[in-house]
Motif scaffolding. Structure first.
Motif, PDB file in Angstrom:
ATOM      1  N   ALA A 276       0.848  -1.191   0.000  1.00 46.02           N
ATOM      2  CA  ALA A 276       0.000   0.000   0.000  1.00 46.02           C
ATOM      3  C   ALA A 276       0.882   1.239   0.000  1.00 46.02           C
ATOM      4  O   ALA A 276       1.320   1.695   1.054  1.00 46.02           O
ATOM      5  N   SER A 277       1.164   1.739  -1.192  1.00 41.31           N
ATOM      6  CA  SER A 277       1.988   2.954  -1.247  1.00 41.31           C
ATOM      7  C   SER A 277       1.129   4.180  -1.531  1.00 41.31           C
ATOM      8  O   SER A 277       1.648   5.279  -1.654  1.00 41.31           O
ATOM      9  N   ALA A 278      -0.182   3.992  -1.646  1.00 43.90           N
ATOM     10  CA  ALA A 278      -1.053   5.134  -1.941  1.00 43.90           C
ATOM     11  C   ALA A 278      -1.115   6.084  -0.749  1.00 43.90           C
ATOM     12  O   ALA A 278      -1.037   5.658   0.397  1.00 43.90           O
ATOM     13  N   VAL A 280      -3.661   7.768   0.725  1.00 43.11           N
ATOM     14  CA  VAL A 280      -5.130   7.800   0.727  1.00 43.11           C
ATOM     15  C   VAL A 280      -5.602   8.961   1.605  1.00 43.11           C
ATOM     16  O   VAL A 280      -5.076   9.138   2.712  1.00 43.11           O
ATOM     17  N   ALA A 281      -6.569   9.716   1.131  1.00 42.51           N
ATOM     18  CA  ALA A 281      -7.108  10.815   1.960  1.00 42.51           C
ATOM     19  C   ALA A 281      -7.796  10.204   3.171  1.00 42.51           C
ATOM     20  O   ALA A 281      -8.579   9.263   3.041  1.00 42.51           O
ATOM     21  N   ASP A 282      -7.486  10.731   4.350  1.00 42.28           N
ATOM     22  CA  ASP A 282      -8.067  10.156   5.564  1.00 42.28           C
ATOM     23  C   ASP A 282      -9.524  10.562   5.747  1.00 42.28           C
ATOM     24  O   ASP A 282     -10.295   9.853   6.392  1.00 42.28           O
ATOM     25  N   PRO A 308     -12.529   4.974   4.685  1.00 45.24           N
ATOM     26  CA  PRO A 308     -12.099   3.642   5.108  1.00 45.24           C
ATOM     27  C   PRO A 308     -10.578   3.569   5.115  1.00 45.24           C
ATOM     28  O   PRO A 308      -9.931   4.197   4.271  1.00 45.24           O
ATOM     29  N   ASP A 309      -9.997   2.863   6.078  1.00 43.33           N
ATOM     30  CA  ASP A 309      -8.553   2.611   6.037  1.00 43.33           C
ATOM     31  C   ASP A 309      -8.365   1.320   5.234  1.00 43.33           C
ATOM     32  O   ASP A 309      -8.663   0.221   5.709  1.00 43.33           O
ATOM     33  N   ILE A 310      -7.917   1.485   4.013  1.00 46.64           N
ATOM     34  CA  ILE A 310      -7.850   0.346   3.074  1.00 46.64           C
ATOM     35  C   ILE A 310      -6.885  -0.715   3.597  1.00 46.64           C
ATOM     36  O   ILE A 310      -7.208  -1.904   3.667  1.00 46.64           O
ATOM     37  N   LEU A 311      -5.706  -0.259   3.976  1.00 46.95           N
ATOM     38  CA  LEU A 311      -4.683  -1.214   4.400  1.00 46.95           C
ATOM     39  C   LEU A 311      -5.094  -1.930   5.693  1.00 46.95           C
ATOM     40  O   LEU A 311      -4.865  -3.135   5.854  1.00 46.95           O
ATOM     41  N   GLY A 325       3.073  -1.913   4.322  1.00 46.26           N
ATOM     42  CA  GLY A 325       2.504  -0.571   4.395  1.00 46.26           C
ATOM     43  C   GLY A 325       3.594   0.480   4.305  1.00 46.26           C
ATOM     44  O   GLY A 325       4.794   0.175   4.423  1.00 46.26           O
ATOM     45  N   PHE A 326       3.185   1.700   4.107  1.00 44.66           N
ATOM     46  CA  PHE A 326       4.111   2.831   4.111  1.00 44.66           C
ATOM     47  C   PHE A 326       3.723   3.764   5.242  1.00 44.66           C
ATOM     48  O   PHE A 326       2.543   3.877   5.578  1.00 44.66           O
ATOM     49  N   LYS A 340       1.916   1.290  13.547  1.00 44.26           N
ATOM     50  CA  LYS A 340       1.050   0.995  12.385  1.00 44.26           C
ATOM     51  C   LYS A 340       1.194  -0.448  11.936  1.00 44.26           C
ATOM     52  O   LYS A 340       0.232  -1.069  11.483  1.00 44.26           O
ATOM     53  N   LYS A 344      -2.319  -2.319  11.959  1.00 48.61           N
ATOM     54  CA  LYS A 344      -2.898  -2.697  10.661  1.00 48.61           C
ATOM     55  C   LYS A 344      -2.596  -4.158  10.305  1.00 48.61           C
ATOM     56  O   LYS A 344      -2.877  -4.589   9.196  1.00 48.61           O
TER      57      LYS A 344
END
Ligand code: C5P
Length: 401
Positions: A276-278, A280-282, A308-311, A325-326, A340, A344
């Motif tokens: 998951a390197s995106a 993502v807007a929280d 949603p927290d995708i990761l 994750g990043f 994290k 996660k």
């Protein structure tokens, strides 16, 4: 790694040496390569489509359209190829190549090609030595193309000197050597890797959104590298200027975090590795206005709801997947990153700190630290392509444990 199974695109231009290409095609086909030939209109004066297609076992294209009304897509031809060889390459075709004079199928295909390009010039000795040819060959080399130099001997004109196209055997050996030395070890062969990349945009109204500066470069570099190692890659990216043309990479473009989540879970059961390197807007606007929000004299307050927290969702639903994750942190970096990893349910986390010059999501470089539950490794500032190699090396080492 041999030439067998490789896709070789040969572009013939109009020189007498074109007759030698029959031997080259036969050699490639014998070695198990797939050969597609395209020709400039003048090349047809020297060799026939029939003789070439009989040897290559594929139709030969000279024009954007075939007699039966079908379009010969130069883009498809170009992207199909693992290598492109322009042989013989006349002074005219060489000049068009380096100056982008795109007036025939060969040049349009060449300009669409992403693969390595090999050029075997063939011309009379004075043309070969002419400053314009020298300059054009230099330019071709500066584009990263490989020039297979012409040989010396008797020329079609009767003159003796350098200008004869390299023998088919020499061209064939050059290509063999290229495949032997450039093939990366297929360490991810048979693996499916899902990568999220880029920002997400959360709509406020039909024309505005909340987003971030993520370029998507890290995710696209990871996708390219995983593909080179033989993986099938599912790349799910938010809006970015990055492009990728790689037959092992399936690119899915999405806009919002919700769309990214839905796309990830279309594939989640089938993947071996998730990265998951995106960025993502929280948060996303609670309501998306149907019409453009009008300006008035009042201040505007937006109500945002958690995305949603995708990761994290991937972590909760993990069965066999290896999850990476990043973390982009500004303070308490290591503790936050390790937090994290736990929260996660990840196997590995890549930390890039905004404190490090050149690191982060807008740059072409990155400086990372990798953590697993038991290990920590720190890396130097590198290009994102090199960082992608470090990350995948680390993943592979974990998978072997
Ligand atoms: O919690 P934080 O946003 O810092 O975590 C970063 C990691 O989680 C990244 O790998 C990012 O791609 C992922 N993430 C996600 N969905 C979110 C937020 C972050 O997949 N909504």
């Amino acid at each position: 790694m041999s030439i067998s199974g490789k896709k070789i695109l040969i572009a013939i231009s109009g020189g007498i040496a074109a007759y030698k290409i029959h031997f080259l095609i036969r050699d490639f086909v014998k070695k198990g390569a797939e050969v597609q030939v395209i020709m400039t209109p003048d090349a047809e004066q020297f060799v026939t489509k029939l003789s070439i297609s009989t040897l290559s076992k594929k139709p030969v294209y000279t024009d954007f359209y075939s007699d039966n009304g079908t379009w010969n897509s130069h883009v498809e031809l170009a992207l199909w190829a693992d290598v492109m060889i322009v042989a013989p390459c006349t002074a005219n075709t060489l000049s068009k190549m380096v100056h982008g004079m795109c007036d025939n199928l060969v040049i349009a295909t060449y300009m669409s090609a992403k693969c390595p390009v090999f050029i075997a010039p063939a011309m009379d000795l004075d043309m070969y030595m002419h400053p314009s040819t020298r300059k054009n060959l230099e330019m071709a080399e500066s584009f990263g193309h490989v020039v297979i130099p012409a040989e010396s001997g008797e020329l079609a004109s009767g003159l003796i000197g350098q200008g004869r196209m390299a023998e088919p055997e020499t061209i064939s050996n050059t290509i063999d050597h290229f495949f032997n030395s450039h093939q990366e070890a297929q360490t991810l062969q048979g693996k499916v890797v899902l990568i999220t990349a880029g920002p997400t945009y959360e709509a406020l109204d039909p024309v505005r959104f909340i987003g971030n500066h993520s370029s998507g470069k890290m995710g696209f570099s990871l996708a390219e590298e995983a593909s080179k190692r033989g993986a099938k890659v599912i790349l799910i990216s938010g809006p970015t200027a990055q492009t990728i043309n790689d037959k092992n990479v399936e690119l899915h473009k999405i806009t919002s975090a919700k769309e990214m989540l839905a796309k990830v879970f279309e594939f989640y059961d089938t993947i071996d590795i998730g990265i998951a390197s995106a960025a993502v807007a929280d948060y996303a606007p609670k309501e998306v206005a149907k019409e453009k929000i009008k300006k008035n004299d009042e201040n505007l307050t937006l109500e945002l709801v958690k995305n949603p927290d995708i990761l994290k969702t991937m972590g909760e639903k993990k069965t066999h997947q290896f999850l990476v994750g990043f973390a982009l942190e500004t303070q308490n970096e290591e503790d936050n990153a390790k937090g994290k990893l736990e929260k996660k349910n990840l196997d590995m986390i890549v930390l890039n700190s905004l404190r490090d010059e050149g690191a982060g999501f807008k740059n072409d470089t990155n400086k990372i630290k990798i953590f697993t539950r038991t290990e920590k490794k720190e890396f130097d500032l590198k290009s994102k392509d090199e960082v992608a190699k470090d990350i995948l090396n680390f993943v592979e080492a974990q998978l072997l444990k």
